[in-house]
Every structure is written in C-alpha cells, then in structure tokens.
Design an enzyme around this catalytic site. Sequence first.
Site, PDB file in Angstrom:
ATOM      1  N   SER A   1      -4.565 -15.804   7.852  1.00  0.00           N
ATOM      2  CA  SER A   1      -3.889 -17.077   8.119  1.00  0.00           C
ATOM      3  C   SER A   1      -2.972 -17.430   6.958  1.00  0.00           C
ATOM      4  CB  SER A   1      -4.903 -18.192   8.316  1.00  0.00           C
ATOM      5  OG  SER A   1      -5.688 -17.926   9.442  1.00  0.00           O
TER       6      SER A   1
ATOM      7  N   SER B   1     -17.759 -15.815  13.733  1.00  0.00           N
ATOM      8  CA  SER B   1     -17.787 -16.134  15.163  1.00  0.00           C
ATOM      9  C   SER B   1     -19.094 -16.837  15.521  1.00  0.00           C
ATOM     10  CB  SER B   1     -17.679 -14.840  15.969  1.00  0.00           C
ATOM     11  OG  SER B   1     -18.851 -14.065  15.767  1.00  0.00           O
TER      12      SER B   1
ATOM     13  N   GLU C   1     -16.901 -23.510   2.890  1.00  0.00           N
ATOM     14  CA  GLU C   1     -16.090 -23.694   4.084  1.00  0.00           C
ATOM     15  C   GLU C   1     -16.785 -24.606   5.094  1.00  0.00           C
ATOM     16  OE1 GLU C   1     -13.431 -20.588   6.744  1.00  0.00           O
ATOM     17  OE2 GLU C   1     -14.825 -19.857   5.258  1.00  0.00           O
TER      18      GLU C   1
ATOM     19  N   GLU D   1     -21.259 -15.871  17.472  1.00  0.00           N
ATOM     20  CA  GLU D   1     -22.346 -14.887  17.499  1.00  0.00           C
ATOM     21  C   GLU D   1     -22.887 -14.645  16.093  1.00  0.00           C
ATOM     22  OE1 GLU D   1     -19.457 -14.697  19.195  1.00  0.00           O
ATOM     23  OE2 GLU D   1     -20.392 -15.091  21.131  1.00  0.00           O
TER      24      GLU D   1
ATOM     25  N   TYR E   1      -9.432 -11.104   3.947  1.00  0.00           N
ATOM     26  CA  TYR E   1     -10.792 -10.657   4.255  1.00  0.00           C
ATOM     27  C   TYR E   1     -10.814  -9.633   5.395  1.00  0.00           C
ATOM     28  CZ  TYR E   1     -13.333 -14.057   1.316  1.00  0.00           C
ATOM     29  OH  TYR E   1     -13.873 -14.758   0.273  1.00  0.00           O
ATOM     30  N   SER E   2     -10.541 -10.099   6.631  1.00  0.00           N
ATOM     31  CA  SER E   2     -10.737  -9.241   7.807  1.00  0.00           C
ATOM     32  C   SER E   2      -9.807  -8.036   7.802  1.00  0.00           C
ATOM     33  CB  SER E   2     -10.478 -10.042   9.088  1.00  0.00           C
ATOM     34  OG  SER E   2     -11.431 -11.044   9.236  1.00  0.00           O
TER      35      SER E   2
END
Lengths: 417, 386
Positions: free
Chosen positions: A154, A377, A237, A379, A121-122
């Site tokens: 990961s 996150s 998730e 945020e 993803y990221s």
Amino acid sequence: MDLYYTREDEEFRARVRAWLEANLPREKLETLEQQRAWHRAVYEAGFIGMGWPVEYGGRAARPMEQAIVGEEFARVNAPPTLNGLGIAIVGPTLIHHGTEAQKRRFLKPMLTADEIWCQLYSEPNAGSDLASLRTRAELVGDHFVINGQKVWTSGAHRADWGLMLARTDPDAPKHLGISCILVDMHAPGVEVRPLRQLSGSNEFSEVFFTDVRVPAEHLVGELNAGWQIAQTTLSYERGGNTLSRVSRQLALFHRLLQVASRLERDGRRAIDDPVVRQKLGQMYTEIEVLRYGSLRILSRLEKGIRPGPESSITKLYYSEMDKRHQELVLEILGPYGQLIEGAPSAYALQDGVAYGEPGSWAYGFAYSRAGTIYAGSSEIQKNILGERVLGLPKELRADRMQAHPATQAQAGGEGGA
Amino acid sequence: MDFEFSQDQMALRELARELLTERCTSAHVRAMMEDPAGYDPALYRQMGDMSLLGLAIPEQYGGSGLGMVEQAIVLEEMGRVAYPGPFVAGVVLAATGIQASGDEAAMARYLPCLATGELTMSFALLEDAIGWGPEVVAMRAVPAGDGFVLSGTKRFVPFGATADVILVVASTGDGPGDVSLFAVPRETPGLTVEPYGMFDLNAKTCALHFDAVRLPGDALIGDLNGGAAALDAVVQRGAVAACAEMLGCARKSLEMSVAYAKVRKQFGQPIGSFQAIKHKCAEMLEATENAHSATYYAAWALDAGAPDARLAVSVAKSFVNEAARKVCGEAIQVHGGIGFTWEYDLHLYFKRAKHLEPLWGDTAWHRERVLEEVLAGRVAGAAAGR
C-alpha cells in the site's frame, strides 16, 4: 465499572471539535501539496503521532485522547492525513527496536510526512504464510544487497522509504532467518509498478528489487530477529484506532438514514418499510457493539495493559461487519447504491465522486472486500484466536515437518501406533 | 472510562461461582426438571443469607443498594450452570416493578422479605397475545367496593406455581396505556394454577386463571393507571437479566467446546487442530466476548441512568440473543453425536438460551427499538450532538 467519558476527556473532545470547525478544509484536497499542507496543520495542532514519546516529536497522549481524535476526525469526514502506516506502525517499531541514529534520522520527517513510508511485507508466494518470504538481503561488506519482489504494497508509489522484511539466512528455519531493514524507495534497482484494484483505485503496487544496495546500519534490531519484530508491530496495528472505525461507520449510517427517509421503495419511504428498519436496527446494533468493545480495549490501555492476541477479535469483528453492512447498504438503496456518475445529490454518499475515489456507496462496498484480507486475513485472525487465546493445538503443517525433523518423526510414530 | 469489574465485583463473582458449583450441579439441575416446584428452596434461602438476593434492593429495605451490574454478574454465573429457580422472577422482575412504581408502602412490605428469600414473587404480563408493552394487556381490574375484581388468564408466568405473591399487570382505564400493578397472593380464592411444560424443563412457567378474583384496595401497587412506566422498567431489566444468563450459557458452552476440541481425536489429531473446528471456536469466542461487552454496557447504563440506556438495552438483547443462539448451537456441532445426547450437559445451556431469546423482546423487537432510539437522538459518544 464507569463507562462515562471523564470530564477531562469531554473537554478534550470539545477542543478537538472546535479545532475541526475552524480548520476543516472546505474544498476537496486534490494535490499531494494540498494534502501535505493539511497534514502539516493537523500535526502542528498536536493531533499526529500523539502517542509517541515527547522526545521523538510526539505528545505522549493517553490512548483515550488518541481515540477521541480518531473518533472526531472520522465524525466530520475529515480528509485523511498522510503517512498513516508509517506513523502507526513503522514509527513505533523504530521507537522500540531502532538505534538512536535511526530514531534521530527518521522519526521527525515521518511525523511531518516529509518522508512517506510503506511496509514491504507480502510477496507473491508469502501472503498469510508471511514467514515463507524469499526476498533476499545478502550482507556484502557494509551493505545489504537486496533482490526479490514484494506485492500488495500500500502506498508504494508515493513512498520515500519502506520497512522491509527480507531473508538474511536462507539456511535457518524460516521464522529465524528474517531481518527487518529500512529501504530507500528511490535507490537504484527499486521499481514500483502500481496495481489497479477492483475498487478502481491504485493504492497498492508490486515492487521489484534488483541488486538494491542498503547500508548495513539500516538494519532494525538484531540480524535474523525480524520475525519477532514484525510480530510486535502487528499489535500496534490493532487496538487504539478502533473508535475511528466506529465513527466512520456511524457517519455512513447517518447518511444512509437521511437517504432512506427520502428514497421511495414500493410505494413508501424506505425508512417506513419494516424490513428496511430491521436492517438499519441491525446495523446500528452491530456498530454499537464495536464501540463497546473499543471502549473495553481503551479502558485496558488506560490502565497500561497492552492489547494482546485478543485484539484480533476487534479486527475480525470490524472487517466482517463492514462487509455485512456494505451489502445491507446496497440492498436498501437498490441501483442507487451502485450509481457513481450522475448520482443525484439526494441519494449519493458524497457529491462529485469519480470511479475509484472514496466517497461513493459502491467504493465502500468494494473496499469492504479488502478489510477481511489486509493486516492478517479473517482466517489468520481466527487461527490466532484459536491457538493463542483458546490454546487449541496447531495444525500439522507440511513446512513445519520439513523444518523440524523431530516433529516429523513424532507425527510418523503416532500414525504408526 | 473503566470497563473492568471492581475488586468487590470480582469477589461477588467468585462467591456466586463457588456456591453454584457446589450446590447447583448437573445432577441437581436434572433432578429439578422432574420436581413440580422446579427449585430448591433451601438453596434459594441460602442465597438470601449470602446477600445475593438483595443486591439491587436499596439498603433501607434490607438490600445491598447495588444494581444491575452486580445482578448480571450473578446471573451470568447462573447461566453457566443453568440454575433453576425464581431469582429473576422475584428479585429482578417483581422487585423492579415495585421499586419503579414508587409505592413506598409496597416497598417496605415486600422488598425486605424478597431480599432474605422468605418471600418469592413473580411477574405476570403476557396473556393470549405476545408483546412487551401495556397494549398486550387485556385483563381488566374492575373496581368493586374499596377493592378490585380480576378476571382472565395470564400466561408464561415464571415460577408462578410456587410464588407467594404475583405482581399482575391489569388494565384499569380506557386508554391503551392505562394499566396498573396488583400484588396478588397465589392462595387468593378464584386463582388457579395450570403448570406448563416448556422445552427447557428447568424453566418452570404456568398459566394463572383468574376467576373473579377479589382483591383489597391495598393490592394496588403504585398509582391507578400508573403501571406503564413500571412495566417499562421491568422489561428493560428483564431484558438485561436475560442477556446475562444467556452470556453465562454461551461462555460455558464455549469452554466445554474448547476443552473437548483439545482432547477429541479424529484422523489421528485433536479436532481442535483442524481449521474447520478452530475457526468455529474462534467465532464462538468473538460472539461471547462481544456479548459480554454488550451485556455489561447495558447493565451499567441502566444503573447510571445514562442517556443511551434504552438504546444499550436493545442493542444488548438483540445482539446477545443471536450470539447465544450461535455459540450454544455451534457447541453441539463441535461435539458431534455426544453433544446431541440427553446425558451430556450442553442441552441445558442450549435450551436455557433458547428459552430466554423471545422473552422481554426478541431480536426483531429490539432492533426496531434501536432504530427508534437513534432517530430520537438518544445516543452516546461522538454520535451525540450530531
């Protein structure tokens, strides 16, 4: 309201406990082969992929049964099984959005951990703003050709397959040009470079893709519908696994209690120090509140109500709480909390743990800093809560103004009025 | 496992909300600040007529035979409007004390009229010292003839100036736990009332001065020296009642903040679009929802007699104290200047939550109890049997 576990739940819990007593490995699992054997045993006992439909190798278990398994495994500090990300996220994604052929091909080896999965993803420039990702998947004939870079992936170093979000239409508004694709991590052109984390471990990597050819039938769902699919995977998730977090936190707490009743601080046992007692009382209080919140989610899941954006509350609360608690642990234990090599058994979380391995107080402390970043996150969770639960207006965003000239005109008009 | 309210409980919440929205307006609450009694007896009686007062009173004594969950539902609604009145003093504190004493004659005498609202009661524990166990009780009840004589001063007695009967905790033996409960009519000679003015002007409390007050033998409720267990029950239920009211204050403060953040514009945009405000509101939501879980878990645990009931009560009180403090306080920050005015209603909830924070155990007191319960192994879930 009835917050007792049912007799059925209690009987199930007893069965899980009995199984663990008989089968929990006595020795640390050092090699991947040992870990696979443990995974296999847990799978054969019926405790992996429990919520999956029976036709795909699952047990169609109730959410409460899954939660109890998580709770009991964490309670005895059972070694983790493999492929957690695959089974929790990739599997349900395929079950909901995949073709019959994809399900038949991928689900079984995913459950047995014969094929291990990661989530691609990221990217270096797409973190919280995931939809701005740039890894390109170009459809050429019957193949996608993939070029780009992923990061913070990961388990990439041991993964056989990855669930990738890639840009398939660079001209569409950013959320509408993304597709979800299954990528063979052993294909030519895939390069995994492990990154060392501040905890000392190597769980995540950066992954480079250079002209990687992926058959078109590995597209999940419709072309350019990847963002919507990713949104639904995020809700897998969050939710059902919260009791295992409670249990893990409790295991840590009870070990801390043991150590605090031995450790001398300022001329008395730590457990007799009222300031330490306040911290311990606070920790347990906050863990119990997590447990109550988890039971509330489970009670809804049991009635068939899927957790919506409000499951962000649990993720936010848990990860911030873990940070707070790990700080308190280190306050209570002083320098012993940071000792890794040579830690006396009486004060250690576990014996014989090397730098960068789970099982030391310091590792838990280090890792708590990841929890408020991964899987959205704190945020981002607060944005979700603010916008999707409380209905607060979205922020004016530069990218949105570019993508939608109409919005820009509107904003401009307002400013000029 | 069912954490949702039943149909009946939802209906109860609606009933309480309708009544309080109509009768307990901001204007009413503000009028009651100046009122010496501090509450509207007609509204209180109406609650009796609507069976809101007798929710937790057994059916044989004219109540509905429900419990703390139902009382918490009503109290949350009361918190939402900062209801002023002797509800907690009477049907939570005094009624719990009488029921927990096991004194059937006293139950038959007091509970039916508490349920209708004909009788108001209060509960007098604190004196000069602060604390929530029998050790804070210095007032002696000295046997005299077939009765007792009480001397001393009780402080912070909720709605004590208007209560018909006050349940008083007094020391009757030599041990620190040797306390007994006495039902004392307010009109008894030798008993004088000194009204207090609190920061929350709607939280009417007073000092009660006992100057050799003579009581008949049947003023004793329950067994002589048997008051400690009843006191403990009062503290447990008083704490959860306070949680429910604080939860209502928090939820109302959150709703007002979100509504305001959607319409108030600065820099040409609603302030709720700024992450500084949005994230604050999200944290307020998190705190409020967690306070909900903690409050109703504790209420349920008391009703069910769950093995972790004491733990749950202390978890709830220590957690909700902090949550309500945060939410009601941050609501003022979200509003800015208008939030600090007398005219705006936020201070009603801010002050009520603050009033309830130290009562029936503050955060530190309950954190210590949490640890004691854990060390004694009185826990639930996977932690049980550790």
